[in-house]
Design an enzyme around this catalytic site. Structure first.
Site, PDB file in Angstrom:
ATOM      1  N   CYS A 118      -5.368  -3.219   2.483  1.00 32.69           N
ATOM      2  CA  CYS A 118      -4.990  -2.946   3.995  1.00 32.69           C
ATOM      3  C   CYS A 118      -6.277  -3.036   4.732  1.00 32.69           C
ATOM      4  CB  CYS A 118      -4.418  -1.627   4.242  1.00 32.69           C
ATOM      5  SG  CYS A 118      -3.491  -1.418   5.809  1.00 32.69           S
TER       6      CYS A 118
ATOM      7  N   GLU B 111       1.003  -1.135  -0.071  1.00 26.19           N
ATOM      8  CA  GLU B 111      -0.092   0.000  -0.149  1.00 26.19           C
ATOM      9  C   GLU B 111       1.010   1.186  -0.131  1.00 26.19           C
ATOM     10  OE1 GLU B 111      -3.702   1.789   2.528  1.00 26.19           O
ATOM     11  OE2 GLU B 111      -2.247   0.733   3.591  1.00 26.19           O
TER      12      GLU B 111
ATOM     13  N   LYS C  88      -9.374   1.758  -2.764  1.00 20.99           N
ATOM     14  CA  LYS C  88      -9.507   1.083  -1.470  1.00 20.99           C
ATOM     15  C   LYS C  88     -10.953   1.451  -0.773  1.00 20.99           C
ATOM     16  CE  LYS C  88      -7.453   1.374   3.140  1.00 20.99           C
ATOM     17  NZ  LYS C  88      -6.345   1.745   3.897  1.00 20.99           N
TER      18      LYS C  88
END
Length: 292
Positions: A160, A47, A119
């Site tokens: 994540c 990330e 994300k």
């Protein structure tokens, strides 16, 4: 024994990204080349490969839009030069004067962008050690789950904090993903508590490989990340793991292991859809099955 010889050699790039994109690009590129030289066909970076910056003003002074981002251009050239599938776990990119996205890219061996993923889940938390994060103040969340193809193998893209939302991974597995990816920058406290458990759980629940390239160590901006890039097999076994320093983690994925795990525990076929009825009734949750 697996029932197919379909395999994919993969590598995870572990980093300690700083505040300067040019230096981060150079570091990532050197490790990607090392992975390709070791035979990896698919390489994943963590990330925020391009920079890690907590100061909002400095962040927006540094960010580029996708069309002009030097990191993305460099990684597209690198994938083409090495003829690999390069999964840039995510780049911080500007979409307006006040908003950014945390966007992952799967780049094909021809240098073309095969898939983009923004994300979905924003990391807005207050930790017991005093650390506080409000990702939503700078970043716009994504709205679509994304699966892509690497040499005929379905790959699910996440980033994540998404790891804590298992419905996303079940949807990707049901859509055909046999490999689930979780490039991350987990904090040290949450990583020590949950990183291994959550990654192994996502693998077990879905009978899928899980690949998680991580940021590790104390960064230039003062943040400390957990590291321990992991490759987990469909039975939940850790088959390769990094430490806290930059480097690469390699493994050979045998897709027959996915078939074997899903045959032994066919939870993907046994899943049922429910909705909650009368959730306000004290002491009771009434469930009704919904059609698939």
């Amino acid at each position: 024994m697996s029932s197919t010889s379909e395999t994919l050699r993969v590598a995870l790039v572990q980093m300690r990204t700083g505040r300067t994109p040019a230096a981060s690009i150079d570091t990532a590129a050197a490790l990607v080349r090392e992975a390709a030289q070791a035979g990896a066909r698919y390489v994943q970076t963590p990330e925020t490969t391009n920079l890690m910056e907590l100061d909002r003003a400095r962040l927006f002074e540094t960010l580029h839009e996708e069309e002009s981002d030097p990191a993305l251009a460099a990684f597209r050239d690198l994938a083409r030069a090495l003829s690999i599938h390069l999964h840039v776990g995510s780049l911080a990119l500007k979409v307006s004067a006040q908003r950014a996205v945390n966007r992952g890219f799967l780049i094909g061996p021809d240098g073309a962008i095969a898939a983009r993923y923004d994300k979905i889940h924003m990391f807005d938390v207050d930790l017991d050690n005093g650390e506080s994060y409000r990702e939503s103040t700078a970043y716009r969340p994504g709205e679509q789950a994304v699966a892509a193809d690497v040499d005929g193998i379905g790959i699910g893209l996440t980033i994540c904090y998404d790891l804590r939302f298992p419905a996303l991974y079940r949807a990707l597995a049901e859509a055909g993903a046999r490999v689930l990816t979780v490039p991350a920058a987990f904090t040290r406290p949450t990583g020590e508590a949950h990183w291994h458990i959550l990654l192994r759980a996502r693998a077990i629940e879905n009978g899928a490989y899980v690949l998680a390239a991580a940021q590790g160590g104390r960064h230039e901006n003062g943040r400390e990340t957990y590291g321990h890039s992991l490759i987990v097999d469909p039975w939940g076994r850790v088959i390769a793991e990094g430490g806290t320093d930059p480097g690469i983690v390699l493994a050979e994925l045998d897709m027959g292991e996915v078939e074997t795990a899903r045959r032994r525990i066919p939870s993907l076929r046994h899943g049922r859809r429910f909705e909650v009825l009368d959730p306000g009734h004290a002491g009771h949750l009434h469930l009704v099955e919904k059609p698939n």
